[in-house]
Design a protein around this motif. Structure first.
Motif, PDB file in Angstrom:
ATOM      1  N   ARG A  83       0.834  -1.203   0.000  1.00 30.44           N
ATOM      2  CA  ARG A  83       0.000   0.000   0.000  1.00 30.44           C
ATOM      3  C   ARG A  83       0.874   1.261   0.000  1.00 30.44           C
ATOM      4  NH1 ARG A  83      -4.086   0.078   4.981  1.00 30.44           N
ATOM      5  NH2 ARG A  83      -5.254  -1.572   3.950  1.00 30.44           N
ATOM      6  N   PHE A  84       2.013   1.170   0.682  1.00 25.54           N
ATOM      7  CA  PHE A  84       2.889   2.361   0.787  1.00 25.54           C
ATOM      8  C   PHE A  84       3.716   2.594  -0.484  1.00 25.54           C
ATOM      9  CE2 PHE A  84       3.378   1.325   5.607  1.00 25.54           C
ATOM     10  CZ  PHE A  84       2.113   1.829   5.852  1.00 25.54           C
ATOM     11  N   ARG A  85       3.902   1.516  -1.265  1.00 25.45           N
ATOM     12  CA  ARG A  85       4.832   1.634  -2.409  1.00 25.45           C
ATOM     13  C   ARG A  85       4.520   2.876  -3.267  1.00 25.45           C
ATOM     14  NH1 ARG A  85       8.332  -2.265  -4.449  1.00 25.45           N
ATOM     15  NH2 ARG A  85       7.377  -3.959  -3.276  1.00 25.45           N
ATOM     16  N   PRO A  86       3.257   3.032  -3.750  1.00 22.17           N
ATOM     17  CA  PRO A  86       2.989   4.244  -4.557  1.00 22.17           C
ATOM     18  C   PRO A  86       3.038   5.532  -3.737  1.00 22.17           C
ATOM     19  CG  PRO A  86       0.959   2.965  -4.202  1.00 22.17           C
ATOM     20  CD  PRO A  86       2.085   2.138  -3.672  1.00 22.17           C
ATOM     21  N   VAL A  87       2.758   5.431  -2.437  1.00 17.58           N
ATOM     22  CA  VAL A  87       2.808   6.627  -1.573  1.00 17.58           C
ATOM     23  C   VAL A  87       4.253   7.136  -1.496  1.00 17.58           C
ATOM     24  CG1 VAL A  87       2.459   7.488   0.785  1.00 17.58           C
ATOM     25  CG2 VAL A  87       0.819   5.860  -0.200  1.00 17.58           C
ATOM     26  N   VAL A  88       5.172   6.195  -1.299  1.00 16.54           N
ATOM     27  CA  VAL A  88       6.589   6.567  -1.176  1.00 16.54           C
ATOM     28  C   VAL A  88       7.105   7.116  -2.513  1.00 16.54           C
ATOM     29  CG1 VAL A  88       8.917   5.688  -0.695  1.00 16.54           C
ATOM     30  CG2 VAL A  88       6.966   4.873   0.655  1.00 16.54           C
ATOM     31  N   LEU A  89       6.732   6.414  -3.597  1.00 17.22           N
ATOM     32  CA  LEU A  89       7.184   6.843  -4.927  1.00 17.22           C
ATOM     33  C   LEU A  89       6.727   8.273  -5.207  1.00 17.22           C
ATOM     34  CD1 LEU A  89       8.557   5.705  -7.512  1.00 17.22           C
ATOM     35  CD2 LEU A  89       6.251   5.266  -8.377  1.00 17.22           C
ATOM     36  N   ARG A  90       5.457   8.525  -4.977  1.00 19.51           N
ATOM     37  CA  ARG A  90       4.914   9.872  -5.280  1.00 19.51           C
ATOM     38  C   ARG A  90       5.487  10.920  -4.327  1.00 19.51           C
ATOM     39  NH1 ARG A  90      -1.222   9.509  -5.002  1.00 19.51           N
ATOM     40  NH2 ARG A  90      -0.966  11.742  -5.308  1.00 19.51           N
ATOM     41  N   THR A  91       5.758  10.523  -3.091  1.00 15.10           N
ATOM     42  CA  THR A  91       6.358  11.484  -2.143  1.00 15.10           C
ATOM     43  C   THR A  91       7.745  11.867  -2.621  1.00 15.10           C
ATOM     44  OG1 THR A  91       5.116  10.540  -0.309  1.00 15.10           O
ATOM     45  CG2 THR A  91       7.058  11.809   0.266  1.00 15.10           C
ATOM     46  N   ARG A  92       8.475  10.874  -3.072  1.00 12.98           N
ATOM     47  CA  ARG A  92       9.838  11.157  -3.559  1.00 12.98           C
ATOM     48  C   ARG A  92       9.796  11.969  -4.848  1.00 12.98           C
ATOM     49  NH1 ARG A  92      14.066   7.015  -1.486  1.00 12.98           N
ATOM     50  NH2 ARG A  92      15.178   7.828  -3.259  1.00 12.98           N
ATOM     51  N   GLN A  93       8.798  11.657  -5.714  1.00 12.85           N
ATOM     52  CA  GLN A  93       8.665  12.451  -6.945  1.00 12.85           C
ATOM     53  C   GLN A  93       8.365  13.918  -6.617  1.00 12.85           C
ATOM     54  OE1 GLN A  93       5.675  10.119  -8.920  1.00 12.85           O
ATOM     55  NE2 GLN A  93       7.178   8.930 -10.098  1.00 12.85           N
ATOM     56  N   ALA A  94       7.650  14.112  -5.509  1.00 12.76           N
ATOM     57  CA  ALA A  94       7.342  15.486  -5.069  1.00 12.76           C
ATOM     58  C   ALA A  94       8.537  16.109  -4.331  1.00 12.76           C
ATOM     59  CB  ALA A  94       6.105  15.475  -4.174  1.00 12.76           C
TER      60      ALA A  94
END
Ligand code: HMG
Ligand code: MG
Length: 300
Positions: free
Chosen positions: A128-139
């Motif tokens: 569940r966190f995988r896309p959250v972490v990816l998008r946070t890092r992209q931001a």
């Protein structure tokens, strides 16, 4: 070496979790105005990081339901990081819209607690966190990962340090770069802290480790000092006035108070750079709204 003068040790870095952990378990609603005043008062103390809210299901934690308004109204002090808890992509959408400075995902080292807290197994939570972490890092925002029940679980008992290291590695594997290791029910002892850090410091850089002690058994300050003196850990979470507790962890009491940590570190020869008078005033301000003296637990 001078036997009286303490050796110089690295300066502790405190993360203030009072506006989130401190308030999330309060039964009576705390007004937005009181929360905003609390965060603003903390911002003036010299603290460099404040967890100001949580973008979670409002039915799970009603007290955090107004985090969007809190983030919109606080006065952001330059140099202070305002972070928030995020359990999924929906939470991340809200957090990014509120312009949080940092995102914190949260899982646990015991399955039963994790199911009750975020309705997922440990593995499911990582996915569940995988896309959250990816998008946070992209931001281009920093990302923290909490590991709750890192010593004791209210449902499963003692938790093996190896399990905590495994979960930290899972978080690291999806791109989390800071880990907050939670003694959720405040039961860890200095020896247990030593055992865990002995393994954990071999697995991840020690600057990436923060310790999040609750103080149910009064050992939080001793635990923090052991981690700092023996392992050179400098990251610690705390809550002004020692409020806190997780609604899904029966028996958990407040976080270690920020006042206690600041005072203990100063006494040991290292100043975390927090104005104790302003800190006391911030704690007194919020406890007035909680309707009890600073440091007191809610009536059972
Ligand atoms: P779920 O019920 O599986 O979620 O909960 P869902 O995806 O099925 O959605 C159910 C409803 O929630 C839907 O609304 C969603 O829109 C809404 P409905 O259709 O019913 O109206 N929803 C959300 N609303 C706002 N923000 C969101 C969100 N997500 C779904 N992000 C979930 C799963 C993880 C969301 C839920 O269990 C939850 O929010 N849990 C949070 C629990 C929590 O905050 N616990 C305290 C913090 S952890 C802690 O204190 C420990 C720590 O301090 C360290 C330590 O001490 O160890 C960090
Ligand atoms: Mg906590």
């Amino acid at each position: 070496m001078d036997p009286v003068k303490p050796p110089i040790r690295p300066t502790p870095r405190l993360v203030e979790v009072g506006p989130r952990d401190g308030l999330q378990n309060e039964k009576n609603p705390v007004s937005v105005e009181a929360k905003v005043a609390f965060v603003d008062a903390l911002s003036e103390t010299g603290l460099k990081e404040i967890e100001a809210g949580a973008f979670v299901n409002p039915k799970s934690v009603p007290q955090m339901a107004d985090s969007e308004i809190v983030f919109a109204r606080i006065k952001r002090k330059p140099g202070v990081t305002y972070s928030a808890l995020v359990p999924n992509e929906k939470g991340l959408d809200l957090a990014l819209a509120c312009k949080v400075d940092k995102v914190s995902v949260f899982t646990a080292a015991s399955e039963t607690f994790n199911q009750k807290n975020i309705k997922a197994s440990i593995k499911e939570s990582i996915e569940r966190f995988r896309p959250v972490v990816l998008r946070t890092r992209q931001a281009r925002l920093p990302i923290r990962g909490y590991v709750s029940t890192a010593f004791w679980c209210p449902f499963e008992g003692q938790v093996r340090p190896e399990k905590v290291v495994e979960v930290v590695k899972m978080l690291s594997g999806i791109g989390v770069t800071e880990f907050s290791i939670g003694d959720t029910i405040g039961k860890a002892s200095p020896d247990e802290v030593r055992k865990l850090l002995f393994l954990l410091c071999k697995a991840v850089p020690k600057d990436s480790i923060f310790l999040h002690f609750h103080n149910t058994f009064g050992r939080a300050v001793a635990n923090a000092i052991v981690a700092w003196k023996t392992f050179g850990i400098t990251g610690f979470d705390s809550s002004a006035g020692g409020a806190g507790g997780c609604p899904y962890a029966p028996g958990a009491s407040g976080n270690v108070s920020t006042e206690a940590l600041v005072s203990a570190f100063k006494a040991a020869g290292s100043d975390p750079g927090v104005d104790e008078i302003k800190l006391k005033a911030a704690a007194a301000g919020i406890f007035k709204h909680l309707g009890r003296p600073v440091g007191a637990r809610p009536a059972k």
